[in-house]
Scaffold this active site. Structure first.
Site, PDB file in Angstrom:
ATOM      1  N   SER A  16     111.887  -3.869 -19.680  1.00  0.00           N
ATOM      2  CA  SER A  16     112.850  -4.252 -18.641  1.00  0.00           C
ATOM      3  C   SER A  16     113.660  -3.037 -18.191  1.00  0.00           C
ATOM      4  O   SER A  16     114.157  -2.263 -19.014  1.00  0.00           O
ATOM      5  CB  SER A  16     113.797  -5.321 -19.181  1.00  0.00           C
ATOM      6  N   SER A  18     116.312  -3.649 -16.263  1.00  0.00           N
ATOM      7  CA  SER A  18     117.646  -4.212 -15.970  1.00  0.00           C
ATOM      8  C   SER A  18     118.763  -3.462 -16.695  1.00  0.00           C
ATOM      9  O   SER A  18     119.830  -3.237 -16.099  1.00  0.00           O
ATOM     10  CB  SER A  18     117.682  -5.701 -16.311  1.00  0.00           C
ATOM     11  N   LYS A  67     113.351 -18.724 -18.049  1.00  0.00           N
ATOM     12  CA  LYS A  67     114.144 -19.086 -16.865  1.00  0.00           C
ATOM     13  C   LYS A  67     114.292 -20.595 -16.673  1.00  0.00           C
ATOM     14  O   LYS A  67     115.272 -21.045 -16.096  1.00  0.00           O
ATOM     15  CB  LYS A  67     113.510 -18.487 -15.607  1.00  0.00           C
ATOM     16  N   ASN A  88     118.330 -17.281 -13.522  1.00  0.00           N
ATOM     17  CA  ASN A  88     118.181 -15.889 -13.972  1.00  0.00           C
ATOM     18  C   ASN A  88     119.504 -15.231 -14.320  1.00  0.00           C
ATOM     19  O   ASN A  88     119.513 -14.093 -14.783  1.00  0.00           O
ATOM     20  CB  ASN A  88     117.421 -15.048 -12.925  1.00  0.00           C
ATOM     21  N   ASP A 103     117.495 -14.550  -7.577  1.00  0.00           N
ATOM     22  CA  ASP A 103     116.221 -14.000  -7.092  1.00  0.00           C
ATOM     23  C   ASP A 103     116.030 -14.284  -5.598  1.00  0.00           C
ATOM     24  O   ASP A 103     115.567 -13.420  -4.841  1.00  0.00           O
ATOM     25  CB  ASP A 103     115.039 -14.613  -7.849  1.00  0.00           C
ATOM     26  N   GLY A 127     100.383 -17.196  -3.677  1.00  0.00           N
ATOM     27  CA  GLY A 127     100.870 -17.582  -5.000  1.00  0.00           C
ATOM     28  C   GLY A 127     101.730 -18.831  -4.922  1.00  0.00           C
ATOM     29  O   GLY A 127     102.307 -19.139  -3.855  1.00  0.00           O
ATOM     30  N   ALA A 128     101.813 -19.556  -6.041  1.00  0.00           N
ATOM     31  CA  ALA A 128     102.574 -20.809  -6.055  1.00  0.00           C
ATOM     32  C   ALA A 128     103.324 -20.988  -7.376  1.00  0.00           C
ATOM     33  O   ALA A 128     103.587 -22.104  -7.799  1.00  0.00           O
ATOM     34  CB  ALA A 128     101.646 -21.992  -5.803  1.00  0.00           C
TER      35      ALA A 128
HETATM   36  P1  ATR Z   1     105.702 -16.189 -11.460  1.00  0.00           P
HETATM   37  O1  ATR Z   1     106.713 -17.072 -12.115  1.00  0.00           O
HETATM   38  O2  ATR Z   1     106.000 -14.725 -11.558  1.00  0.00           O
HETATM   39  O3  ATR Z   1     105.431 -16.603 -10.058  1.00  0.00           O
HETATM   40  P2  ATR Z   1     103.395 -17.547 -12.494  1.00  0.00           P
HETATM   41  O4  ATR Z   1     104.114 -18.837 -12.394  1.00  0.00           O
HETATM   42  O5  ATR Z   1     102.626 -17.229 -13.715  1.00  0.00           O
HETATM   43  O6  ATR Z   1     104.380 -16.322 -12.307  1.00  0.00           O
HETATM   44  O7  ATR Z   1     102.447 -17.416 -11.212  1.00  0.00           O
HETATM   45  C1  ATR Z   1     101.515 -16.396 -11.075  1.00  0.00           C
HETATM   46  C2  ATR Z   1     100.829 -16.555  -9.718  1.00  0.00           C
HETATM   47  O8  ATR Z   1      99.799 -15.541  -9.644  1.00  0.00           O
HETATM   48  C3  ATR Z   1     100.125 -17.886  -9.544  1.00  0.00           C
HETATM   49  O9  ATR Z   1     100.186 -18.253  -8.182  1.00  0.00           O
HETATM   50  C4  ATR Z   1      98.688 -17.550  -9.967  1.00  0.00           C
HETATM   51  O10 ATR Z   1      97.700 -18.394  -9.412  1.00  0.00           O
HETATM   52  P3  ATR Z   1      97.268 -19.774 -10.178  1.00  0.00           P
HETATM   53  O11 ATR Z   1      98.351 -20.752  -9.877  1.00  0.00           O
HETATM   54  O12 ATR Z   1      95.948 -20.102  -9.597  1.00  0.00           O
HETATM   55  O13 ATR Z   1      97.195 -19.401 -11.650  1.00  0.00           O
HETATM   56  C5  ATR Z   1      98.561 -16.172  -9.374  1.00  0.00           C
HETATM   57  N1  ATR Z   1      97.457 -15.419  -9.972  1.00  0.00           N
HETATM   58  C6  ATR Z   1      97.420 -14.861 -11.210  1.00  0.00           C
HETATM   59  N2  ATR Z   1      96.230 -14.218 -11.415  1.00  0.00           N
HETATM   60  C7  ATR Z   1      95.516 -14.382 -10.260  1.00  0.00           C
HETATM   61  C8  ATR Z   1      94.226 -13.951  -9.821  1.00  0.00           C
HETATM   62  N3  ATR Z   1      93.424 -13.212 -10.618  1.00  0.00           N
HETATM   63  N4  ATR Z   1      93.834 -14.274  -8.577  1.00  0.00           N
HETATM   64  C9  ATR Z   1      94.646 -14.995  -7.755  1.00  0.00           C
HETATM   65  N5  ATR Z   1      95.876 -15.440  -8.105  1.00  0.00           N
HETATM   66  C10 ATR Z   1      96.309 -15.139  -9.343  1.00  0.00           C
END
Ligand code: ATR
Length: 283
Positions: A16, A18, A67, A88, A103, A127-128
């Site tokens: 980190s 931070s 978190k 956070n 954030d 991403g989700a």
């Molecule tokens: P954070 O809290 O940082 O957003 P997370 O909840 O672990 O972390 O989310 C990671 C994101 O990266 C997710 O959207 C994940 O996709 P999945 O929901 O399908 O797991 C995405 N991700 C991680 N590795 C990936 C890969 N190789 N290709 C595409 N998306 C990926």
């Protein structure tokens, strides 16, 4: 006199930056506070929160993986953290230990600063996960017109879209499979945000270079490495780009201001963050 200790709680936590960011700010303002990284496992989290309640602790940040699970250990959750479902920043008011999420505000400040106009904008978020959730809430709160959430696992994008629509009924929020993103889906995008972890540990990009939306601002919330494959591809395609360092510094600045009531010295915080990242690369 401010309480002399502050922490970031996480696991693992040794990388980190931070502490570097916050200690630079405390030092510049002459505040006798030391901010440390505290490695806390799941089992240790309740005890750590009790310690944060102590009179010698100013406040704390919370990072992966705590978190969400810190929430039931607190007395009150601020609206941003409630809506995002993650905390956070821990701070004290009126005898309570409260949780906030800076954030979203940090992300928004970082894109507004480079001239992004959210009103009516069209956004594609890759991403989700938890980061996507914070980014989407920030953007919808700032008045963007539409968000497409493209995720490797479609049901996760669908669940996030449902959650966002329930909070922002006027917004257009559409889920999509990441490998289903096409040229027509990206054509009118003003802002593209990568919240996936792709590019953090490897030379890889979550989106083919040919699908980068011309004229858009491309934000990768990854800050280490500072220029991911995706950001380099975007630069080569003529897009404006931004990495995740401003988001990191501005979320820290917001927490600092909550704790101290003073304006955060962001220039010093940026310098400390860059120096700490440089040291890690040199190590
Ligand atoms: P954070 O809290 O940082 O957003 P997370 O909840 O672990 O972390 O989310 C990671 C994101 O990266 C997710 O959207 C994940 O996709 P999945 O929901 O399908 O797991 C995405 N991700 C991680 N590795 C990936 C890969 N190789 N290709 C595409 N998306 C990926």
């Amino acid at each position: 006199m401010l309480p002399p200790r502050a922490f970031v709680l996480g696991h693992p936590i040794s990388h980190s930056i931070s502490p570097a960011i916050h200690n630079a700010a405390f030092e510049l303002l002459g505040l006798p506070v030391r901010y440390g990284a505290w490695d806390v496992t799941d089992d240790e989290l309740p005890g750590a929160v009790i310690e944060v309640r102590g009179p010698d602790v100013l406040g704390a940040n919370v990072t992966v993986p705590h978190k969400e699970r810190v929430i039931p250990l607190l007395d009150r959750i601020d609206p941003a953290a409630e809506v995002i479902g993650a905390v956070n920043t821990l701070y004290k008011r009126d005898g309570q230990l409260r949780g906030d999420n800076t954030d979203a505000a940090g992300f928004l400040r970082s894109v507004l600063e480079v001239g992004f106009g959210p009103r009516g904008a069209s956004v594609l978020v890759l991403g989700a996960g938890g980061s996507a959730r914070a980014v989407c809430h920030a953007l919808l709160g700032a008045g963007v017109a539409s968000i497409v959430i493209a995720n490797r696992t479609l049901p996760r994008a669908e669940a996030l879209a449902r959650h966002l629509r329930s909070r922002h009924p006027a917004a257009r929020v559409e889920p999509m499979a990441l490998d289903g993103v096409t040229g027509s889906a990206v054509r009118d995008v003003d802002l593209l945000v990568n919240t996936t972890t792709v590019g953090m540990h490897e030379e890889a990009s979550p989106l083919p270079a040919g699908l980068l939306p011309r004229g858009a601002l491309m934000v990768d919330i990854i800050y280490n490495p500072p220029r991911t494959t995706l950001l380099r591809q975007a630069e080569a395609a003529g897009l404006r780009t931004l990495n995740g360092l401003p988001m990191l510094v501005y979320q820290a600045a917001a927490a600092f201001e909550t704790w101290t009531g003073q304006s955060a010295p962001v220039a010093a915080m940026f310098a400390a963050a860059r120096a700490a990242l440089g040291q890690q690369h040199g190590a």
